[in-house]
Motif scaffolding. Sequence first.
Motif, PDB file in Angstrom:
ATOM      1  N   ASP A   1      -4.604  -3.396  10.660  1.00 11.68           N
ATOM      2  CA  ASP A   1      -3.989  -4.027   9.302  1.00 11.68           C
ATOM      3  C   ASP A   1      -2.558  -4.817   9.870  1.00 11.68           C
ATOM      4  O   ASP A   1      -2.323  -5.726   9.313  1.00 11.68           O
ATOM      5  CB  ASP A   1      -3.792  -2.991   8.477  1.00 11.68           C
ATOM      6  CG  ASP A   1      -5.309  -2.386   7.780  1.00 11.68           C
ATOM      7  OD1 ASP A   1      -5.988  -3.401   7.619  1.00 11.68           O
ATOM      8  OD2 ASP A   1      -5.171  -1.139   7.866  1.00 11.68           O
TER       9      ASP A   1
ATOM     10  N   THR B   1       3.434   3.221   7.053  1.00 11.01           N
ATOM     11  CA  THR B   1       2.401   4.380   6.920  1.00 11.01           C
ATOM     12  C   THR B   1       2.723   5.394   5.823  1.00 11.01           C
ATOM     13  O   THR B   1       1.785   6.066   5.343  1.00 11.01           O
ATOM     14  CB  THR B   1       2.065   4.953   8.022  1.00 11.01           C
ATOM     15  OG1 THR B   1       3.074   5.208   8.978  1.00 11.01           O
ATOM     16  CG2 THR B   1       1.340   3.734   9.019  1.00 11.01           C
TER      17      THR B   1
ATOM     18  N   ASP C   1       1.743   3.439   2.730  1.00 12.64           N
ATOM     19  CA  ASP C   1       0.247   3.515   2.412  1.00 12.64           C
ATOM     20  C   ASP C   1      -0.268   3.892   3.772  1.00 12.64           C
ATOM     21  O   ASP C   1      -0.525   3.311   4.765  1.00 12.64           O
ATOM     22  CB  ASP C   1       0.067   1.686   2.589  1.00 12.64           C
ATOM     23  CG  ASP C   1      -1.267   1.465   2.151  1.00 12.64           C
ATOM     24  OD1 ASP C   1      -2.315   2.554   2.120  1.00 12.64           O
ATOM     25  OD2 ASP C   1      -1.874   0.407   1.788  1.00 12.64           O
TER      26      ASP C   1
ATOM     27  N   LYS D   1      -3.216   4.550   4.291  1.00 14.61           N
ATOM     28  CA  LYS D   1      -4.402   3.993   4.762  1.00 14.61           C
ATOM     29  C   LYS D   1      -4.253   2.917   5.812  1.00 14.61           C
ATOM     30  O   LYS D   1      -5.235   2.441   6.469  1.00 14.61           O
ATOM     31  CB  LYS D   1      -5.261   3.368   3.601  1.00 14.61           C
ATOM     32  CG  LYS D   1      -5.800   4.710   2.362  1.00 14.61           C
ATOM     33  CD  LYS D   1      -6.532   3.941   1.277  1.00 14.61           C
ATOM     34  CE  LYS D   1      -6.153   2.956   0.514  1.00 14.61           C
ATOM     35  NZ  LYS D   1      -4.674   3.347  -0.207  1.00 14.61           N
TER      36      LYS D   1
ATOM     37  N   LYS E   1      -3.888   0.901   8.840  1.00 12.64           N
ATOM     38  CA  LYS E   1      -3.999   1.219  10.404  1.00 12.64           C
ATOM     39  C   LYS E   1      -3.095   0.175  11.195  1.00 12.64           C
ATOM     40  O   LYS E   1      -3.080  -1.138  11.157  1.00 12.64           O
ATOM     41  CB  LYS E   1      -5.537   0.828  10.603  1.00 12.64           C
ATOM     42  CG  LYS E   1      -5.964   1.111  12.249  1.00 12.64           C
ATOM     43  CD  LYS E   1      -7.317   0.852  12.499  1.00 12.64           C
ATOM     44  CE  LYS E   1      -7.655   1.115  13.686  1.00 12.64           C
ATOM     45  NZ  LYS E   1      -9.110   0.774  14.389  1.00 12.64           N
TER      46      LYS E   1
ATOM     47  N   ASP F   1      -0.569   8.724  11.864  1.00 12.79           N
ATOM     48  CA  ASP F   1      -1.514   7.975  12.563  1.00 12.79           C
ATOM     49  C   ASP F   1      -1.399   6.712  13.082  1.00 12.79           C
ATOM     50  O   ASP F   1      -2.188   5.858  13.289  1.00 12.79           O
ATOM     51  CB  ASP F   1      -2.959   7.808  11.510  1.00 12.79           C
ATOM     52  CG  ASP F   1      -3.427   9.227  11.435  1.00 12.79           C
ATOM     53  OD1 ASP F   1      -3.606  10.099  12.150  1.00 12.79           O
ATOM     54  OD2 ASP F   1      -4.000   9.616  10.132  1.00 12.79           O
TER      55      ASP F   1
ATOM     56  N   THR G   1       3.430  -4.662   2.114  1.00  7.89           N
ATOM     57  CA  THR G   1       3.060  -3.939   0.933  1.00  7.89           C
ATOM     58  C   THR G   1       3.095  -4.607  -0.423  1.00  7.89           C
ATOM     59  O   THR G   1       2.187  -4.243  -1.199  1.00  7.89           O
ATOM     60  CB  THR G   1       3.213  -2.370   1.042  1.00  7.89           C
ATOM     61  OG1 THR G   1       4.404  -2.243   0.515  1.00  7.89           O
ATOM     62  CG2 THR G   1       2.644  -1.734   2.304  1.00  7.89           C
TER      63      THR G   1
END
Length: 404
Positions: A7, A25, A28, A30, A32, A175, A366
């Motif tokens: 992303d 992160t 958001d 989610k 990547k 992540d 975002t």
Amino acid sequence: MDNKKYDVIIVGGGIMGSTTAYYLTQKDPKLKVVVIERDLTYAKASTTLSMVNARIQFNLKQNVQISKFAFDVLANFEDTMTVNDNRPSIAYRREGNLFLYQEEGVAETKAAMVMQKELGCKIEWWSPEEIREHYPLYKPENLDGIAGAAFGAEDGHFDAYAVLMAYKANARAQDVDYIEAEVKDLIFEGKQIVGVKTASGDSYASEIVLNCAGAWCNDLARSAGFELPVNPVKRQCFCVDPATKPARPLPLTFIPTGLYFRSETGGTLLMGKSMPDDVVGYNDFTWSQDRFMEVLWPELAEFVPEFERLKLVRGWAGLYAVNTMDGNGIIGEWPELKGFYLANGFSGHGLQQGPAVGRYLSELITGTTPTLDLSIFSPKRVLEGKPIDGESGFLADELRHTSH
């Protein structure tokens, strides 16, 4: 383009890249996100080679607001950035910044202090007598020509490597991928970014790419066909052990010659000075003992004669990413390439601006309303040739020494 799809791709894993990855992160989970860093040991990174300073003494309101956020972050950093039971230790010391001024700098400095106080900053104006009362080593004869000084009591310094590693650890816990590779080219279709290619030939796909490459930022910009007004300029720092120890830690002290110094742990001093012959380029990380012996030491000893007897402990060199246009960061989406965001040209104050800039970029990406309006730093001003008019004093001196 292969199947390494993300992303968001962040080029550069120093303070700008890692804070942005963290805030993105966090905002958001989610997303990547991958950070591609040329050297994960950070041996030549500006973040880890900095002398480190966090200050509110700027003439531009937005820079002050950025620093206030950094103060808030640093004050609670060890608690909020503990991850997987690993608590960072950042050695945050608020020992102050002391800017000494001759008469010609007083009016503008006092005007800036009014704005700083309106924003809730702790800032004081000291007469030469008050300077001496607080720091007796700065004797009257050494303050000849000094009209006074601005003292920021909450300004200070910290362990830059520990802060960077904490942001990185938190980003990875959220992540974010970290990859060691050198990004050589941007990949774009028309006016839309679609990915990057590394020196080894690997490609990574994304419609959002951030240039957080610090002193190397123009390599990326040029691969998209444009040039940023940012020079990589070598800066040298020195650590000395004076025979005479101050009764208490000295603040980061800036004297009108351009020399600056502060206390470090163990009774040592750190010092540096920007000079007109500072090397432009990113291949020279040597430091010069002659520069210390012939320039910095005589200036230090003239200002504080007690420091005439000292031992040079070590020196090092790092890079400033100097914005020769106006000395301020270039932050936001490049108007001529959709999805390509910049966080470049912080001219030596990027470390303290990392938290606010990372948060701001995460908000832009975002689609969140920014907590701080930092649109004044938009890359649009580079295309329009409209520098920000707002900084002077020490920052202006930096620019005079690096606009070649």
